[in-house]
Design an enzyme around this catalytic site. Sequence first.
Site, PDB file in Angstrom:
ATOM      1  N   GLU A  12       0.802  -1.218   0.000  1.00 49.11           N
ATOM      2  CA  GLU A  12       0.000   0.000   0.000  1.00 49.11           C
ATOM      3  C   GLU A  12       0.839   1.273   0.000  1.00 49.11           C
ATOM      4  O   GLU A  12       0.298   2.351  -0.248  1.00 49.11           O
ATOM      5  CB  GLU A  12      -0.947  -0.009   1.206  1.00 49.11           C
ATOM      6  CG  GLU A  12      -1.975  -1.123   1.149  1.00 49.11           C
ATOM      7  CD  GLU A  12      -2.794  -1.260   2.420  1.00 49.11           C
ATOM      8  OE1 GLU A  12      -3.906  -1.808   2.338  1.00 49.11           O
ATOM      9  OE2 GLU A  12      -2.327  -0.836   3.497  1.00 49.11           O
ATOM     10  N   GLY A  78     -12.405  -3.677   2.220  1.00 46.21           N
ATOM     11  CA  GLY A  78     -13.428  -4.598   1.750  1.00 46.21           C
ATOM     12  C   GLY A  78     -14.738  -3.865   1.555  1.00 46.21           C
ATOM     13  O   GLY A  78     -15.202  -3.160   2.452  1.00 46.21           O
ATOM     14  N   ILE A 152     -12.609  -9.550   7.542  1.00 50.65           N
ATOM     15  CA  ILE A 152     -14.004  -9.977   7.461  1.00 50.65           C
ATOM     16  C   ILE A 152     -14.170 -10.934   6.295  1.00 50.65           C
ATOM     17  O   ILE A 152     -14.054 -10.562   5.130  1.00 50.65           O
ATOM     18  CB  ILE A 152     -14.938  -8.762   7.321  1.00 50.65           C
ATOM     19  CG1 ILE A 152     -14.726  -7.803   8.498  1.00 50.65           C
ATOM     20  CG2 ILE A 152     -16.382  -9.217   7.238  1.00 50.65           C
ATOM     21  CD1 ILE A 152     -14.884  -8.437   9.870  1.00 50.65           C
ATOM     22  N   MET A 173      -8.952  -2.467   8.737  1.00 49.42           N
ATOM     23  CA  MET A 173      -8.392  -2.774  10.046  1.00 49.42           C
ATOM     24  C   MET A 173      -7.637  -1.633  10.726  1.00 49.42           C
ATOM     25  O   MET A 173      -7.068  -1.849  11.794  1.00 49.42           O
ATOM     26  CB  MET A 173      -7.478  -4.000   9.929  1.00 49.42           C
ATOM     27  CG  MET A 173      -8.196  -5.249   9.451  1.00 49.42           C
ATOM     28  SD  MET A 173      -7.136  -6.712   9.244  1.00 49.42           S
ATOM     29  CE  MET A 173      -6.647  -7.037  10.937  1.00 49.42           C
ATOM     30  N   GLU A 174      -7.643  -0.429  10.145  1.00 48.96           N
ATOM     31  CA  GLU A 174      -6.853   0.655  10.742  1.00 48.96           C
ATOM     32  C   GLU A 174      -7.548   2.010  10.830  1.00 48.96           C
ATOM     33  O   GLU A 174      -7.201   2.824  11.689  1.00 48.96           O
ATOM     34  CB  GLU A 174      -5.547   0.875   9.945  1.00 48.96           C
ATOM     35  CG  GLU A 174      -4.585  -0.277   9.940  1.00 48.96           C
ATOM     36  CD  GLU A 174      -4.864  -1.299   8.858  1.00 48.96           C
ATOM     37  OE1 GLU A 174      -4.513  -2.473   9.043  1.00 48.96           O
ATOM     38  OE2 GLU A 174      -5.463  -0.904   7.820  1.00 48.96           O
ATOM     39  N   ASP A 197     -11.566  -6.167  -2.310  1.00 43.88           N
ATOM     40  CA  ASP A 197     -12.412  -7.351  -2.239  1.00 43.88           C
ATOM     41  C   ASP A 197     -13.800  -6.920  -1.810  1.00 43.88           C
ATOM     42  O   ASP A 197     -13.968  -5.895  -1.155  1.00 43.88           O
ATOM     43  CB  ASP A 197     -11.855  -8.375  -1.247  1.00 43.88           C
ATOM     44  CG  ASP A 197     -11.707  -7.802   0.157  1.00 43.88           C
ATOM     45  OD1 ASP A 197     -12.574  -8.079   1.002  1.00 43.88           O
ATOM     46  OD2 ASP A 197     -10.726  -7.066   0.402  1.00 43.88           O
TER      47      ASP A 197
END
Length: 233
Positions: A12, A78, A152, A173-174, A197
Amino acid sequence: MKVGIIGAMEEEVTLLRDRIENRQTLARAGCEIYTGQLNGIDVALLKSGIGKVAAAMGTTLLLEHCQPDLVINTGSAGGLDSSLKVGDIVVSNEVRYHDADVTAFGYEPGQMAGCPAAFVADEDLIALAENCIQQLKLNAVRGLICSGDAFINGAEPLTRIRAAFPTVAAVEMEAAAIGHVCYLFNTPFVVVRAISDVADQASHLSFEEFLVVAAKQSTLMIKAMLTTLAQRG
């Protein structure tokens, strides 16, 4: 002006890091911060590591050591909004934790004790991102991004998150931890992520396949935002 840019993973940040002029590196506590100039703007690019603790610690180091005027969180997410597909962009209007629960004491789902229920992104930065989206002719959604220390993947967590946060556009997640720290430091922020995704039962497979696509799209957005900021002076 100095812009703080945060990505969790090597994939990233690598496309941005490789383009930084006069690059210097600060390594501290598992994080790496790359400073220099990118697209005419002073930048401090943080590779934080994955998850809320890594993101919070890295953001704190970034704000303390580099003192950026604003923070942009880049990377992948996601998609939960039905209109999103791989490579599309999600821009935060606010970020929340999906895995915090102190509702027994009267707090909202996702709200940490003593904190706001949501950490609200800066309106000017949202407008900047959406202007660049129009210029680049990308498909995008502005909405709620929810964060937690879990990838997830499966029906049960999706059902739980959608029930608690009906307007959620994307999960990762952040972002909420980054927004939390920026809130405490009174630093404006926005999250601009590309969809890697669609959060369903096979999301781990599409994430691995399409992470590079998402990284390229999010990098394109960051470069466009920096160029616009440089033009504004």
